[in-house]
Design an enzyme around this catalytic site. Structure first.
Site, PDB file in Angstrom:
ATOM      1  N   GLU A 226      40.925  42.693  45.179  1.00 51.62           N
ATOM      2  CA  GLU A 226      42.102  43.157  45.727  1.00 51.62           C
ATOM      3  C   GLU A 226      41.868  43.290  47.251  1.00 51.62           C
ATOM      4  O   GLU A 226      41.977  44.448  47.513  1.00 51.62           O
ATOM      5  CB  GLU A 226      42.719  44.478  45.102  1.00 51.62           C
ATOM      6  CG  GLU A 226      43.038  44.315  43.689  1.00 51.62           C
ATOM      7  CD  GLU A 226      43.540  45.531  42.991  1.00 51.62           C
ATOM      8  OE1 GLU A 226      43.345  46.568  43.766  1.00 51.62           O
ATOM      9  OE2 GLU A 226      43.923  45.301  41.810  1.00 51.62           O
TER      10      GLU A 226
ATOM     11  N   GLU B 254      44.109  40.739  36.589  1.00 51.02           N
ATOM     12  CA  GLU B 254      44.181  41.847  35.710  1.00 51.02           C
ATOM     13  C   GLU B 254      45.957  42.177  35.538  1.00 51.02           C
ATOM     14  O   GLU B 254      46.754  41.996  36.109  1.00 51.02           O
ATOM     15  CB  GLU B 254      43.618  42.913  36.931  1.00 51.02           C
ATOM     16  CG  GLU B 254      42.025  42.930  36.994  1.00 51.02           C
ATOM     17  CD  GLU B 254      41.914  44.081  38.135  1.00 51.02           C
ATOM     18  OE1 GLU B 254      42.765  45.334  38.064  1.00 51.02           O
ATOM     19  OE2 GLU B 254      40.984  44.228  38.706  1.00 51.02           O
TER      20      GLU B 254
END
Length: 491
Positions: free
Chosen positions: A296, A417
């Site tokens: 991320e 995710e």
């Protein structure tokens, strides 16, 4: 052996059904494709850049039909027409003349009912297929492959038609400074074997900076750490799993991987050095091993992490993703066609994804995350504990945007995710509600050919950050309802 050598006409080939593979245009070099990964009756059949998705897998069958297994429908001529220019579509397999085809040794595919040939109305992406008088031209030449999943893919059937439910080995190889430093036990073969009974796509988040034995300019990765990672990869591949190795907590907080113009001159040398070493080390592995550029990526201390970043971030992210692809491809071996996952700012499926430039490469997919709405996925106020479908539009919006940007263009999407923490509810817990939420996302994403990987950090209590599904010490599924339902989505 090419299918063209086996097939002489409808009903005359071996009774064995051919293995699914691609059909590639001789003029364009592009694959026969169900437009926008559609599966419904009437979906346009076109040519598109080969990408290994289910929309480009075709099975030449002994009754003369050509089946698209992803949809369960057959290559068909609209309304059973026989005139020049009659278009091709997907339609329920029905055995009519509109669905009979002859794959000829010379490379043409003819429709005996009309006496005409399958023809590409152009050579650009999205050029539709039709029937036309057979002329032996390049736009009527086709290579009907033995199993293949995109241009030059030696891996057999496109991996995206083989990948099913996915699972994250969270808080282990990404823990700092060591695998067990966040309280999880060391990963074992028995643990991987247990995971493989429910999931065939394993993501191994890896944080690299604690395992560097030198700084600039080499940024040498500890060979002992690489060998330990290889051991776990080998266990998973031996179980028939596909494995995604990434770069995880190297960004976030104020770690070194900060995607901004100011930091890029310092970030790029380390980023490139690590990926060159990793790609070289695993260069002999086949397409069961995938690499994911980042996790991320975000500003120091998570600035605008969930807002999708700024123009300053987007330029840096796009540079790093392109560097990643270049580094892996240059490493040689199976890396020439290894599937690579690139990531938008924050793995954000909205603004971040909107500003992602996907490298021009036939074996690149996009990694995104969704924990939407966070008020259900965590204990953030108003702390929703039930999932009745009224908020489906929130995760669906993420999936829809990823389809608009990527899936509909033939670029695979992986939700590397997603998940929700299990919370107290009515004297028990809301694991059933979490199962409703997670299976909704997985099922909805599946409609667009997208894959999902549930987050598991082995925290199996109740409350914030309790994403654990497998008790890694006892090797028992602590949330069997969630696991069984997720596994069933792709089976």
């Amino acid at each position: 052996m090419a299918l063209a050598a086996l097939w002489t006409g409808p009903g005359t080939a071996s009774a064995a059904v051919a293995t699914p593979g691609t059909i590639v245009g001789g003029q364009s070099g592009r694959c026969v494709d169900a437009a926008a990964a559609g599966t419904a009756n009437g979906t346009v059949v076109q040519i598109y850049d080969c990408n290994g998705t289910g929309a480009q897998q075709w099975q030449v069958r002994s009754d003369g039909s050509i089946l698209n297994p992803a949809s369960g429908r057959c290559l068909d001529i609209v309304s059973g027409a026989t005139a020049n220019g009659s278009r091709a579509q997907l339609y329920d397999c029905n055995g009519t003349g509109a669905q009979k085809w002859t794959v000829n040794a010379a490379g043409s595919i003819t429709n005996p009912q009309s006496g005409r040939c399958l023809d590409a109305n152009g050579q650009a992406d999205s050029s539709y297929l039709q029937i036309w008088d057979c002329a032996g031209t390049a736009n009527q030449k086709w290579t009907v492959n033995a199993p293949g999943g995109g241009t030059g893919d030696p891996a057999g059937p496109g991996i995206w038609s083989q990948v099913r439910a996915g699972w994250n080995l969270g808080n282990s190889f990404d823990a700092t400074p060591c695998e067990t430093c966040w309280g999880n036990p060391a990963t074992t073969k028995a643990m991987i074997d247990t995971i493989a009974t429910k999931f065939n796509f394993l993501r191994i988040p890896v944080t690299w900076y604690p395992h560097l034995t030198s700084g600039a300019p080499g940024y040498t990765v500890d060979p002992t750490f690489l060998a330990r990672l290889k051991q776990v990869v080998d266990w998973a591949v031996a179980d028939g799993m596909y494995v995604d190795v990434n770069m995880h907590h190297d960004g976030g907080g104020d770690q070194w991987l900060i995607p901004s113009a100011a930091r890029l001159p310092q970030v790029r040398p380390e980023f490139n050095a690590i990926w060159k070493q990793v790609a070289g080390y695993f260069g002999g592995y086949d397409q069961h091993l995938l690499f994911e550029a980042m996790n991320e990526p975000q500003d120091a201390n998570g600035g605008n992490r969930y807002g999708g970043g700024t123009s300053d971030n987007w330029s840096a992210i796009n540079t790093l993703n392109q560097d990643f692809v270049n580094d892996v491809r240059a490493a040689g071996g199976s890396n020439a066609t290894r599937w690579l996952l690139v990531v938008p700012y924050g793995a954000n499926a909205q603004t971040g994804a909107n500003n992602l430039v996907v490298p021009n490469d036939s074996h690149v997919a996009v990694s995104v995350h969704t924990y939407n709405p966070w008020s259900f996925c965590s204990t953030t106020a108003p702390n929703y504990t039930t999932w009745d479908g009224s908020m489906n539009y929130l995760p669906d919006g993420d999936v829809n945007n990823a389809d608009r940007l990527f899936s509909s263009r033939g670029i695979p999407v992986v939700w590397t995710e997603f998940g929700a923490t299990v919370k107290p509810l009515g004297g028990g817990d809301n694991a059933g509600q979490v199962a409703d939420y997670e299976t909704h996302i997985a099922s909805y994403a599946k409609q667009f050919g997208q894959k999902t990987m549930v987050w598991d950090n082995n925290s199996t209590g109740l409350g914030d950050d309790q994403f654990g599904l497998l008790d890694r010490s006892t090797l028992t599924w602590q949330r069997p309802t969630i696991v069984n339902r997720l596994s069933a989505v792709y089976n």
